[in-house]
Design a protein around this motif. Structure first.
Motif, PDB file in Angstrom:
ATOM      1  N   LEU A 293      -0.161  -9.197   6.751  1.00 31.83           N
ATOM      2  CA  LEU A 293      -0.242  -8.508   5.676  1.00 31.83           C
ATOM      3  C   LEU A 293       0.109  -6.374   6.112  1.00 31.83           C
ATOM      4  CD1 LEU A 293      -3.475  -9.449   3.781  1.00 31.83           C
ATOM      5  CD2 LEU A 293      -0.856  -9.608   3.196  1.00 31.83           C
ATOM      6  N   GLU A 294      -0.442  -6.199   7.494  1.00 31.43           N
ATOM      7  CA  GLU A 294      -0.040  -5.376   8.067  1.00 31.43           C
ATOM      8  C   GLU A 294       1.612  -4.784   8.397  1.00 31.43           C
ATOM      9  OE1 GLU A 294      -1.777  -4.359  12.363  1.00 31.43           O
ATOM     10  OE2 GLU A 294      -3.619  -4.928  11.059  1.00 31.43           O
ATOM     11  N   TYR A 295       2.539  -5.933   8.583  1.00 36.80           N
ATOM     12  CA  TYR A 295       4.225  -6.347   9.127  1.00 36.80           C
ATOM     13  C   TYR A 295       4.570  -6.131   7.304  1.00 36.80           C
ATOM     14  CZ  TYR A 295       7.764  -7.439  11.556  1.00 36.80           C
ATOM     15  OH  TYR A 295       9.460  -7.512  11.253  1.00 36.80           O
ATOM     16  N   LEU A 296       3.845  -7.000   6.665  1.00 37.46           N
ATOM     17  CA  LEU A 296       4.376  -6.643   5.039  1.00 37.46           C
ATOM     18  C   LEU A 296       4.308  -5.850   4.584  1.00 37.46           C
ATOM     19  CD1 LEU A 296       3.416  -9.886   3.691  1.00 37.46           C
ATOM     20  CD2 LEU A 296       5.640  -9.650   4.303  1.00 37.46           C
ATOM     21  N   ALA A 297       3.378  -4.611   4.381  1.00 34.53           N
ATOM     22  CA  ALA A 297       3.570  -3.249   4.629  1.00 34.53           C
ATOM     23  C   ALA A 297       3.891  -2.148   5.271  1.00 34.53           C
ATOM     24  CB  ALA A 297       1.492  -2.731   4.373  1.00 34.53           C
ATOM     25  N   GLY A 321       0.851  -5.872  -4.580  1.00 34.26           N
ATOM     26  CA  GLY A 321       1.361  -6.689  -3.447  1.00 34.26           C
ATOM     27  C   GLY A 321       2.241  -8.169  -3.776  1.00 34.26           C
ATOM     28  N   THR A 322       2.254  -9.717  -3.359  1.00 33.26           N
ATOM     29  CA  THR A 322       2.870 -10.064  -3.087  1.00 33.26           C
ATOM     30  C   THR A 322       4.187  -9.518  -2.392  1.00 33.26           C
ATOM     31  OG1 THR A 322       4.952  -9.864  -4.792  1.00 33.26           O
ATOM     32  CG2 THR A 322       2.504 -10.880  -5.955  1.00 33.26           C
ATOM     33  N   TYR A 323       4.798 -10.366  -1.550  1.00 33.43           N
ATOM     34  CA  TYR A 323       5.999 -10.065  -1.152  1.00 33.43           C
ATOM     35  C   TYR A 323       7.017 -10.135  -1.667  1.00 33.43           C
ATOM     36  CZ  TYR A 323       7.014 -15.139  -0.125  1.00 33.43           C
ATOM     37  OH  TYR A 323       6.621 -16.080   0.208  1.00 33.43           O
TER      38      TYR A 323
END
Ligand SMILES: Cc1ncc(COP(=O)(O)O)c(C=O)c1O
Length: 390
Positions: A293-297, A321-323
């Motif tokens: 989640l950190e990486y996606l953010a 939310g979602t990627y």
């Protein structure tokens, strides 16, 4: 342990739908695919190890699903979402897409209306129409860069034969994580108008900082009574190819109706590797997910900044939310077919075309941000060069 999301995993020639589609369909071998919703990351190491161990055994006969499978799912929903569910509320599905069709058949009759909030994940349309039901469109309201529900429109659209609403929460493709007040207002209307809610919460674990997913069924006992929720480890842990998801409902009659469709379709026997993956992912995947989640953010921030600073003709719709994220491409002034072709054939990047999700997303493309930063940067640079070269 720090997990590595930066290393590029070569997925070409692995029968990956995402990576091999452009070659198989368009004869193009050098396109970066940013379309279908799976991630270019390996699953959590605990999941990979458990599957390797099971694969090494060599006998892949029929499985019975152990109690520990259900316990793992129940504990995940409790820990991650403060949602207390009972073993009797749960049933399996071989994927959320097949579950949507089973639920449409279980809870509605041919000719009934089923509400969807467009633009939305397009298999919702198929689940309704291919089973002889009627789509009732309740388009989201787009206001600047954000989308919200239009309940006034929904009230007008519900008629005597409207039986069900399919909610997408968090919402694909607009990226909204619906807030508690939004869900309360929608829920109150569904109770008042006696609609069953099929709540597709497959993206529930994938929220960005500052946003919290609220399972619809936790809003009130009245709503829990009329809600059937789909959850799965498939998006969260990148195990979509293992065909395992769950149905949750506190209403035993709705669950029984689902189960009779499930039996009629002959789905009794589960997928062996999906069974292993779900249990291990929900039991051991939390730390990996936190880092993902950190990486996606950071990928979301990167894409947003890149597009703002270097591709101002486009507008990035920041997801909560979602990627997945919508990109508003109307500034390029191209009709959709030309736009899709421009990204595929000139920029060499492949997206989900906005209108797949409904005509409301005409002029948009949906990007999948779940890839190593280097892949994302390369894709954005390709787009920047293609637009400069127009
Ligand atoms: C909202 C939504 N539901 C369901 C799915 C697919 O579910 P499954 O692979 O379990 O059929 C997706 C995949 O992108 C999705 O975005």
């Amino acid at each position: 342990m720090r997990h590595d999301f930066d290393t590029v995993l070569d997925r070409r020639h692995t029968h990956s739908l995402k990576w091999d589609h452009c070659r198989d369909t368009f004869g193009l071998d050098d396109v970066i695919p940013m379309w279908v919703a799976d991630m270019d990351f390996a699953a959590p190491p605990e999941v990979v190890a458990a599957i390797e161990r099971r694969a090494a055994h060599g006998a892949y006969g029929y499985v019975s699903v152990p109690e520990s499978f259900w316990e793992s799912a129940i504990a995940w929903l409790e820990r991650r979402h403060q949602w207390t569910v009972n073993r009797r509320w749960l049933q399996r599905a071989p994927g959320v897409v097949p579950a949507l069709s089973l639920c449409v058949n279980a809870f509605t009759a041919p000719g009934d209306g089923v509400v969807v909030q467009t633009p939305v994940y397009y298999p919702f349309f198929h689940a309704i129409e291919k089973n002889g039901r009627r789509i009732v469109r309740n388009p989201l309201l787009a206001n600047g860069g954000t989308f919200r529900m239009d309940l006034a429109d929904l009230v007008r659209k519900i008629d005597d034969r409207t039986r069900m609403l399919i909610l997408c929460s968090p919402h694909n493709p607009v990226g909204r994580v619906w807030t508690r007040p939004e869900l309360e207002a929608l829920g109150e209307l569904c109770v008042r108008r006696d609609l069953v809610v099929l709540s597709d919460e497959i993206h529930m674990d994938l929220t960005l900082p500052g946003h919290t997913h609220v399972p619809l069924a936790t809003i009130s006992p009245e709503l829990s009574e009329r809600t059937v929720t789909c959850v799965a480890p498939s998006k969260t842990f990148n195990v979509a190819g293992l065909s395992m998801s769950l149905i949750v409902s506190g209403n035993s009659e709705l669950l029984a109706r689902y189960e009779s469709q499930f039996d009629a379709a002959g789905l009794e026997i589960a997928n062996l590797f999906g069974t292993v993956a779900l249990e291990v992912a929900y039991r051991s995947g939390a730390e990996w997910l936190d880092q993902l989640l950190e990486y996606l953010a950071a990928n979301v921030d990167f894409a947003e900044r890149f597009i703002r600073e270097r591709i101002p003709a486009l507008r990035f719709i920041r997801p909560e939310g979602t990627y997945l994220a919508l990109i508003d491409c109307r500034g390029l002034g191209m009709p959709q077919k030309e736009l899709d072709d421009f990204f595929l054939r000139t920029a060499r990047v492949y997206f989900d075309s906005g209108p797949w999700f409904g005509e409301e997303a005409t002029g948009f493309e949906r990007i999948n941000l779940a890839c190593p930063r280097a892949t994302l940067a390369e894709a954005l640079q390709r787009i920047e060069r293609a637009i400069r070269g127009r």
